[in-house]
Design an enzyme around this catalytic site. Structure first.
Site, PDB file in Angstrom:
ATOM      1  CG  MET A 188      -1.981  -1.438   0.970  1.00  0.00           C
ATOM      2  SD  MET A 188      -2.997  -0.790  -0.420  1.00  0.00           S
ATOM      3  CE  MET A 188      -4.416   0.218   0.018  1.00  0.00           C
ATOM      4  CG  ASP A 210       9.824  -0.023   5.759  1.00  0.00           C
ATOM      5  OD1 ASP A 210       9.242  -1.023   7.201  1.00  0.00           O
ATOM      6  OD2 ASP A 210       8.044  -0.580   4.849  1.00  0.00           O
ATOM      7  CB  VAL A 214       2.159   0.655   9.505  1.00  0.00           C
ATOM      8  CG1 VAL A 214       3.495   1.753   9.328  1.00  0.00           C
ATOM      9  CG2 VAL A 214       1.127   1.126  10.681  1.00  0.00           C
ATOM     10  CD  GLU A 232      -6.110  -2.358   8.595  1.00  0.00           C
ATOM     11  OE1 GLU A 232      -7.572  -1.618   8.867  1.00  0.00           O
ATOM     12  OE2 GLU A 232      -5.847  -0.631   8.507  1.00  0.00           O
ATOM     13  CE  LYS A 246      -3.285   0.697  10.635  1.00  0.00           C
ATOM     14  NZ  LYS A 246      -3.134   1.070   9.677  1.00  0.00           N
ATOM     15  CB  SER A 296      -9.107  -1.526   5.281  1.00  0.00           C
ATOM     16  OG  SER A 296      -9.091  -2.440   6.183  1.00  0.00           O
ATOM     17  CG  HIS A 331      -9.633   2.274   2.477  1.00  0.00           C
ATOM     18  ND1 HIS A 331     -11.531   1.575   2.557  1.00  0.00           N
ATOM     19  CD2 HIS A 331      -8.387   1.361   2.591  1.00  0.00           C
ATOM     20  CE1 HIS A 331     -11.004   0.765   2.478  1.00  0.00           C
ATOM     21  NE2 HIS A 331      -9.647   0.404   2.199  1.00  0.00           N
TER      22      HIS A 331
END
Length: 714
Positions: A327, A346, A403, A405, A410, A432, A453
């Site tokens: 993503m 990252d 990152v 879920e 987060k 999401s 999203h």
């Protein structure tokens, strides 16, 4: 003469017709055009002896946009006869133009699509500006229609059946250089003056110009349907087409009929055949669904229908992306494509570099196909800076977290990024399912926090769902909306709830398919009926793509979050099947080597043979219609719930979001339009039947019952 088509005869007796529809930004084939064209053709015929030739051009930025969709969407079955004769009238005007006995040139100064291209096809010579903004083609099929102004008849006679079909049945468009190579246009011009000079020169050199199909001895390129090679192609073409449309889209099938039948008869009969099919499609429901959503509602969204008013347009200059996985790498790519600087961070520089390599791979493909120069690729890649340090977020006016879920992860990364970005930066999460209001607690300025999203793969998927948290300010929402438009995606705006809109509806689709398998329904029946209903992929196949371990992770997170609020997650028949696939059979999905499907190396995937023995029961089979309706109805009902709860605030966002975000059957025009076209009262009755048979999740929500009682549509 009307102002809609200006008629000017110069000293060389060449008539220049300039199409300029009053009060419109683009020229369309409406009543004003039809009257103006009738008067123009009458005058050309009357003055024919003193005319050397005709040049048709446009005063607008585009050449001509095509049919008037405001008119077309209103044509009912009762209007069919009048509509049919009106269309024949438009065709007769173009036919008189090409049979004038004088050279007619199309000077194509901008995009010529649909009816605009059909006018060009009726000219003996086509000269286009060599500019990338110029597009040529017949996109009617994308709105459930066929080219009804002679486009099918002339394209087949110009290119032959095989070469014309991609333009007709797929709506393939061409830029000027490609159009020249394909034989659609005859010459390119550097600018307007060059184009008019070339048009005049051609008229002077070709006083007796005729269309190829009006020349004695003319044969259709590649042969007629009776020629062996064309007959061979046509023997398999309908089944290939049916495999693509699954019988949901009548337009491509009618286009093929009009093209093949028209190629076997004379020009005028072919025009009648085309008009009959065009009338059938225009008065049909699928075209109404598609024009309403893909034209009117999409334009409403792109015009900023859901954007808060009163804020000046903003431009994002530097975006920080947290997480360089699939993503994050995709978000970096689409941002850099819009000329935005990107910091891709990252945990390690190596992981961030790998994320940047995703863009390099996509761009190398473009360079190898000649769609991009190596210099442009290098300049594009230079905009993406891989990093393992938050300090590099200095100067970012937008941060997007992408990152895993996981709420704690987060929270940690967004808080760190916020400290280094610009003080008024918008902070967004690409979650999401996790509610935005809860995630916003991790940052100092909750009013600057929003959900963006994206859908995977980001470079291909056209939608971004913008989620407004409880504290998100109007200004933040306006800036997020502008960023989505800047990266050329379609924004829908929803309010904060678990799963928002698209993930909730998508979840009902996958869960319904998995639940049917759990009830003993055949897996092949579930998958085939989903595709026949118009879903691009079956629910079991898509569950493998998403991975059942991720589905389970989201469910566990929801159970935890709801428990904290003193609530419970409602049980669903799908959960037991997912648990068995994960724990007992160790088949979490495609990435792990297998799920509901097997993925043999170098061969096509197929359903896991064991599903038959472990799940299917002969006594549990249900009708094909019930399978199809369960899949479509559950998504439509969940959409109504989202509207009822205020998660969705517009019908356009619901319809466009359901098709672009989760691939809801496009022929329906979206989840709410599916209800409208089914008939609200009939939909309620069918939903009540499904609830009795298969569970209370199909019970119509109060808003739906209210609409049915009042006889209203969405």
């Amino acid at each position: 003469m009307t102002d809609a088509i200006r008629y000017h005869k110069d000293q060389d007796n060449i008539v220049v017709l300039t199409i300029d529809m009053p009060g419109q930004s683009a020229n369309t084939m409406n009543a004003v055009y039809r009257e103006a064209m009738a008067a123009t053709v009458d005058r050309l015929e009357a003055e024919k002896d003193s005319i050397a030739g005709v040049i048709i051009t446009s005063a607008k930025k585009t050449f001509f946009a095509g049919g008037d969709l405001n008119e077309l969407i209103k044509v009912t079955k009762a209007d069919a006869s009048n509509f049919y004769h009106m269309v024949l009238g438009i065709k007769a005007q173009l036919r008189r133009l090409e049979l004038l006995g004088k050279p007619v040139v199309a000077a194509i100064n901008g995009a010529a699509l649909g009816g605009g291209w059909e006018i060009c096809l009726a000219c003996h010579q086509r000269i286009a500006l060599d500019n990338s903004s110029v597009q040529i083609g017949l996109p009617e099929v994308t709105l459930g229609l066929l080219p009804g102004g002679g486009g099918v008849v002339r394209m087949v006679r110009l290119l032959g059946l095989e070469k014309a079909l991609p333009y007709l049945a797929e709506g393939k468009k061409a830029r000027p250089d490609a159009a020249l190579k394909a034989g659609l246009i005859h010459q390119l011009a550097t600018d307007k003056d060059d184009m008019m000079a070339k048009a005049r020169a051609w008229i002077n050199a070709n006083p007796d110009a005729k269309q190829p199909w009006d020349t004695p001895g003319y044969k259709i390129p590649g042969g007629t349907p009776a020629s062996p090679n064309v007959a061979q192609m046509l023997a398999i073409a309908p089944s290939v087409l049916r495999d693509k449309t699954k019988g949901c889209f009548p337009a491509p099938e009618k286009i093929m009929c009009a093209a093949v039948e028209g190629a076997q008869v004379d020009f005028d009969t072919a025009q009648l055949i085309e008009t009959r099919y065009f009338t059938e499609l225009t008065t049909g429901q699928v075209a109404k669904n598609m024009i309403g959503t893909f034209w009117f509602q999409l334009n409403e969204i792109n015009a900023g229908g859901s954007r808060p008013k009163g804020f000046a347009p903003s431009v994002t200059r530097r975006v920080g992306v947290l997480g360089a996985g699939m993503m994050g790498a995709g978000i970096a790519y689409v941002s850099a494509a819009a000329g935005i600087e990107v910091v891709l961070k990252d945990v390690s520089l190596q992981a961030a570099e790998k994320g940047k390599a995703y863009s390099a791979t996509l761009l190398d493909k473009k360079v190898s196909r000649g769609h991009m120069s190596a210099e442009k690729r290098d300049a594009f890649l230079a905009l993406i800076k891989p990093s393992d340090n938050e300090a590099d977020f200095a100067g970012c006016d937008l941060i997007i977290e992408a990152v895993f879920e996981d709420r704690e992860l987060k929270a940690k990364v967004t808080a760190a990024a916020e400290q280094h970005a610009l003080s008024d930066a918008v902070i967004a999460s690409n979650t999401s399912t996790l509610p935005i209001t809860g995630l916003a607690k991790a940052v100092a300025k909750a009013e600057k926090f929003i959900g963006l999203h994206f859908f995977s793969p980001v470079d291909k998927m056209p939608l971004v769902e913008i989620i407004r948290g409880e504290h998100t300010s109007d200004e933040t929402l306006a800036r997020a909306f502008d960023y989505v438009m800047q990266i050329k995606k379609t924004p829908i705006v929803v309010n904060d709830r678990r799963g928002f809109f698209t993930s909730r509806v998508f979840g009902t689709f996958t869960n319904e398919g998995i639940a049917m398998l759990g009830e003993g329904v055949s897996a092949a029946l579930i998958e085939n009926e989903a595709r026949k209903a118009g879903m691009p992929v079956g629910p079991l196949a898509i569950s493998d793509e998403v991975s059942m371990s991720l589905m389970n992770h989201v469910r566990q997170q929801s159970i935890k979050d709801l428990a904290a609020e003193g609530k419970q997650l409602p049980e669903h028949k799908a959960f037991a099947v997912i648990d068995m696939m994960l724990n007992e059979y160790k088949r979490p999905g495609k990435a792990a080597g297998g799920g509901f499907y097997e993925y043999p190396q170098g061969a096509k995937k197929h359903l896991w043979p064991e599903l038959k023995a472990r799940f299917e029961q002969a006594s549990a089979q249900i009708s094909q219609q019930d399978v199809r309706d369960r899949i479509l109805f559950i998504q439509a009902i969940e959409t109504v719930r989202c509207l009822e709860e205020g998660v969705l605030t517009s019908v356009a966002d619901a319809n466009v979001g359901s098709i672009f975000g989760i691939g809801f059957a496009a022929w329906t025009g979206g989840t709410l339009q599916f209800i409208n076209q089914y008939g609200v009262q009939d939909f309620v009755a069918r939903a009540e039947y499904l609830a009795q048979q298969y569970g209370e999740r199909f019970n119509p929500p109060a808003l739906l019952l209210d609409k049915a009682a009042k006889g209203e549509a969405f």
